[in-house]
Enzyme design. Structure first.
Site, PDB file in Angstrom:
ATOM      1  N   LYS A  89      -7.510   7.498 -24.437  1.00  0.00           N
ATOM      2  CA  LYS A  89      -6.584   6.857 -25.247  1.00  0.00           C
ATOM      3  C   LYS A  89      -5.946   7.750 -26.388  1.00  0.00           C
ATOM      4  O   LYS A  89      -6.890   8.395 -27.141  1.00  0.00           O
ATOM      5  CB  LYS A  89      -7.184   5.592 -25.843  1.00  0.00           C
ATOM      6  CG  LYS A  89      -7.385   4.391 -24.842  1.00  0.00           C
ATOM      7  CD  LYS A  89      -8.219   3.245 -25.668  1.00  0.00           C
ATOM      8  CE  LYS A  89      -8.245   2.083 -24.569  1.00  0.00           C
ATOM      9  NZ  LYS A  89      -9.151   2.700 -23.351  1.00  0.00           N
ATOM     10  N   ASP A 123      -3.940   6.633 -21.173  1.00  0.00           N
ATOM     11  CA  ASP A 123      -3.986   5.222 -21.115  1.00  0.00           C
ATOM     12  C   ASP A 123      -2.721   4.775 -22.112  1.00  0.00           C
ATOM     13  O   ASP A 123      -2.369   5.523 -23.011  1.00  0.00           O
ATOM     14  CB  ASP A 123      -5.180   4.705 -21.704  1.00  0.00           C
ATOM     15  CG  ASP A 123      -6.247   4.512 -20.501  1.00  0.00           C
ATOM     16  OD1 ASP A 123      -5.523   4.493 -19.277  1.00  0.00           O
ATOM     17  OD2 ASP A 123      -7.505   4.606 -20.538  1.00  0.00           O
ATOM     18  N   GLN A 152       2.249  -1.500 -18.615  1.00  0.00           N
ATOM     19  CA  GLN A 152       1.841  -2.812 -18.822  1.00  0.00           C
ATOM     20  C   GLN A 152       2.771  -3.741 -18.300  1.00  0.00           C
ATOM     21  O   GLN A 152       3.931  -3.772 -18.994  1.00  0.00           O
ATOM     22  CB  GLN A 152       1.240  -2.939 -20.138  1.00  0.00           C
ATOM     23  CG  GLN A 152       0.294  -1.777 -20.624  1.00  0.00           C
ATOM     24  CD  GLN A 152      -0.288  -1.891 -21.968  1.00  0.00           C
ATOM     25  OE1 GLN A 152      -1.494  -2.596 -22.485  1.00  0.00           O
ATOM     26  NE2 GLN A 152       0.498  -1.710 -22.881  1.00  0.00           N
ATOM     27  N   ARG A 173      -0.151   4.320 -13.239  1.00  0.00           N
ATOM     28  CA  ARG A 173      -0.816   3.216 -13.106  1.00  0.00           C
ATOM     29  C   ARG A 173      -0.232   2.159 -13.624  1.00  0.00           C
ATOM     30  O   ARG A 173       0.393   2.189 -14.685  1.00  0.00           O
ATOM     31  CB  ARG A 173      -2.253   3.513 -13.886  1.00  0.00           C
ATOM     32  CG  ARG A 173      -3.333   2.057 -13.686  1.00  0.00           C
ATOM     33  CD  ARG A 173      -4.095   2.203 -15.159  1.00  0.00           C
ATOM     34  NE  ARG A 173      -5.174   3.068 -14.741  1.00  0.00           N
ATOM     35  CZ  ARG A 173      -6.015   3.652 -15.901  1.00  0.00           C
ATOM     36  NH1 ARG A 173      -5.694   3.115 -17.088  1.00  0.00           N
ATOM     37  NH2 ARG A 173      -6.861   4.521 -15.571  1.00  0.00           N
ATOM     38  N   LYS A 176      -1.623  -5.368 -16.024  1.00  0.00           N
ATOM     39  CA  LYS A 176      -1.128  -6.452 -16.324  1.00  0.00           C
ATOM     40  C   LYS A 176      -0.639  -6.184 -18.003  1.00  0.00           C
ATOM     41  O   LYS A 176       0.105  -6.454 -18.581  1.00  0.00           O
ATOM     42  CB  LYS A 176      -1.697  -7.884 -16.157  1.00  0.00           C
ATOM     43  CG  LYS A 176      -1.486  -7.978 -14.684  1.00  0.00           C
ATOM     44  CD  LYS A 176      -2.301  -9.236 -14.399  1.00  0.00           C
ATOM     45  CE  LYS A 176      -2.141  -9.960 -13.053  1.00  0.00           C
ATOM     46  NZ  LYS A 176      -2.728 -11.410 -13.017  1.00  0.00           N
ATOM     47  N   GLY A 177      -1.905  -5.739 -18.738  1.00  0.00           N
ATOM     48  CA  GLY A 177      -1.785  -5.562 -19.998  1.00  0.00           C
ATOM     49  C   GLY A 177      -2.701  -6.308 -20.768  1.00  0.00           C
ATOM     50  O   GLY A 177      -3.017  -7.650 -20.196  1.00  0.00           O
ATOM     51  N   LYS A 190       1.731 -16.274 -16.475  1.00  0.00           N
ATOM     52  CA  LYS A 190       0.957 -15.605 -15.587  1.00  0.00           C
ATOM     53  C   LYS A 190       2.026 -15.245 -14.333  1.00  0.00           C
ATOM     54  O   LYS A 190       1.895 -13.903 -13.862  1.00  0.00           O
ATOM     55  CB  LYS A 190      -0.004 -16.297 -14.779  1.00  0.00           C
ATOM     56  CG  LYS A 190      -0.869 -15.621 -13.847  1.00  0.00           C
ATOM     57  CD  LYS A 190      -2.093 -16.181 -13.581  1.00  0.00           C
ATOM     58  CE  LYS A 190      -1.937 -17.708 -12.841  1.00  0.00           C
ATOM     59  NZ  LYS A 190      -3.065 -18.605 -12.601  1.00  0.00           N
ATOM     60  N   THR A 216      -5.438  -4.078 -10.704  1.00  0.00           N
ATOM     61  CA  THR A 216      -5.576  -5.375 -10.902  1.00  0.00           C
ATOM     62  C   THR A 216      -6.621  -6.149 -10.100  1.00  0.00           C
ATOM     63  O   THR A 216      -7.098  -5.511  -9.076  1.00  0.00           O
ATOM     64  CB  THR A 216      -4.143  -6.104 -10.605  1.00  0.00           C
ATOM     65  OG1 THR A 216      -4.415  -7.459 -10.621  1.00  0.00           O
ATOM     66  CG2 THR A 216      -3.799  -5.802  -8.875  1.00  0.00           C
ATOM     67  N   HIS A 217      -7.082  -7.215 -10.532  1.00  0.00           N
ATOM     68  CA  HIS A 217      -8.195  -8.096 -10.034  1.00  0.00           C
ATOM     69  C   HIS A 217      -7.776  -9.095  -9.559  1.00  0.00           C
ATOM     70  O   HIS A 217      -8.263  -9.979  -8.867  1.00  0.00           O
ATOM     71  CB  HIS A 217      -9.614  -8.278 -11.020  1.00  0.00           C
ATOM     72  CG  HIS A 217      -9.688  -7.040 -11.765  1.00  0.00           C
ATOM     73  ND1 HIS A 217      -9.576  -6.667 -13.027  1.00  0.00           N
ATOM     74  CD2 HIS A 217     -10.684  -6.212 -11.464  1.00  0.00           C
ATOM     75  CE1 HIS A 217      -9.843  -5.828 -13.360  1.00  0.00           C
ATOM     76  NE2 HIS A 217     -10.775  -5.311 -12.430  1.00  0.00           N
ATOM     77  N   ARG A 279     -14.440  -8.351 -25.117  1.00  0.00           N
ATOM     78  CA  ARG A 279     -13.146  -8.534 -24.606  1.00  0.00           C
ATOM     79  C   ARG A 279     -12.925  -8.965 -23.107  1.00  0.00           C
ATOM     80  O   ARG A 279     -12.610 -10.048 -22.472  1.00  0.00           O
ATOM     81  CB  ARG A 279     -12.561  -7.308 -24.610  1.00  0.00           C
ATOM     82  CG  ARG A 279     -10.757  -7.436 -24.449  1.00  0.00           C
ATOM     83  CD  ARG A 279      -9.996  -6.318 -25.038  1.00  0.00           C
ATOM     84  NE  ARG A 279     -10.311  -5.198 -24.479  1.00  0.00           N
ATOM     85  CZ  ARG A 279      -9.943  -3.986 -24.965  1.00  0.00           C
ATOM     86  NH1 ARG A 279      -9.491  -3.907 -26.182  1.00  0.00           N
ATOM     87  NH2 ARG A 279     -10.358  -2.938 -24.461  1.00  0.00           N
TER      88      ARG A 279
END
Length: 302
Positions: A89, A123, A152, A173, A176-177, A190, A216-217, A279
């Site tokens: 980052k 990132d 993102q 990469r 979603k963010g 969503k 993504t999951h 988080r």
């Protein structure tokens, strides 16, 4: 609903109790634990990316310490050898307190990564540093050819950024963010975010030489991405799927691997684990309910 309530009450939960549940999301506090996690993932056929937890270095000395930590990681990966790159980052490397120094630190990492045949993922953080981050990535990759970007999907500007990166043939990469952003610059629905993710992916696939990492999951989004990849005939050796360590995805990783895709797991570690873990728990109320179990039913193991 119970898990959501627990998630809102996390600030009142003793830190050691949060730590019991957070272990699934964080490899540990030190590099040895992180390397052991990477080795275990490699043994299952998955690649990794290592991240030292933390943002917003308070001064140049702290940013230099982060740089030293990442330089050691690159050397240890090479010594392993392990299948892992690094994710950094810019604010952790001093962007907000020493912008020019942050650029030079990232360049130093890119140079070390080039010497060790590795890769640096830069990132993306909140929208206040999006332009600066993309510019640092552009210059670093131009000089060293081993630095990737992150986009993102929830940001409304992302489709335009994707077009620029596609022209560059960049390694990107897409996620979603996670940062809280106002509705005038970010999608909150969503399905809108999914749509932006897919439009971004399709634009990147049109770029000559682009490499796409889909982070993504979301099982439904993964299925749509697979259909898009097939529709466009996008080569499997120019893309991969990524997930966060510890986030439940069922059989998805093995399924993707079985289809011939590389799968990479984001492996965070370090002493700044608490903000990251809380988080993750707020995003997954079901796991936050595990906090209650650890407090009142300690014989149960998550």
């Amino acid at each position: 609903m119970f898990g959501a309530l627990v998630a809102r009450l996390l600030p009142l939960v003793p830190k050691p109790v949060v730590g019991m549940v957070a272990r699934r999301y964080v490899a540990g506090e030190d590099l040895e634990a992180a390397l052991a996690a990477v080795s275990a993932l490699n043994g299952r056929g998955f690649k990794a990316t290592l991240d030292i937890l933390g943002e917003n270095a308070r001064d140049r000395e702290a940013a230099d310490s982060t740089l030293d930590g990442y330089l050691e990681i690159l050397d240890r990966i090479a010594d392993g050898p392990l299948e892992s790159n690094i994710s950094v980052k810019p604010t952790h490397l001093g962007l907000r307190v020493d912008a020019e120094g942050a650029r030079e630190r990232i360049f130093a990492l890119a140079e070390r990564a080039r010497r060790t045949d590795n890769f640096v993922r830069i990132d993306m953080e909140d929208s206040s540093v999006t332009d600066a981050t993309l510019e640092i990535r552009r210059e670093a990759d131009r000089r060293f050819s081993n630095c990737g970007a992150v986009l993102q999907a929830y940001l409304k500007r992302t489709v335009g950024d994707a077009a620029v990166l596609a022209r560059d043939g960049a390694n990107v990469r897409v996620c979603k963010g996670i940062y809280k952003e106002p509705a005038d610059i970010a999608f909150h629905d969503k399905e809108e975010i999914r749509g932006s993710f897919l439009r971004t992916a399709e634009i990147l696939m049109q770029g000559e030489g682009t490499y796409c990492a889909f982070a993504t999951h979301d099982h439904e989004l993964v299925q749509r991405l697979l259909r898009l990849i097939e529709k466009r005939g996008f080569p499997k050796d120019r893309c991969e799927f990524q997930v966060l360590l510890g986030v439940p995805v069922g059989s998805m990783l093995n399924d993707l691997s079985g289809l011939g895709f590389d799968v990479r797991v984001y492996v965070p570690f370090g002493k700044e684990w608490y903000p990251y873990a809380t988080r993750r728990l707020k995003e997954n109320p079901r796991l936050a309910a595990g906090i209650f179990k650890q407090m009142f039913m300690p014989e149960r193991r998550l």
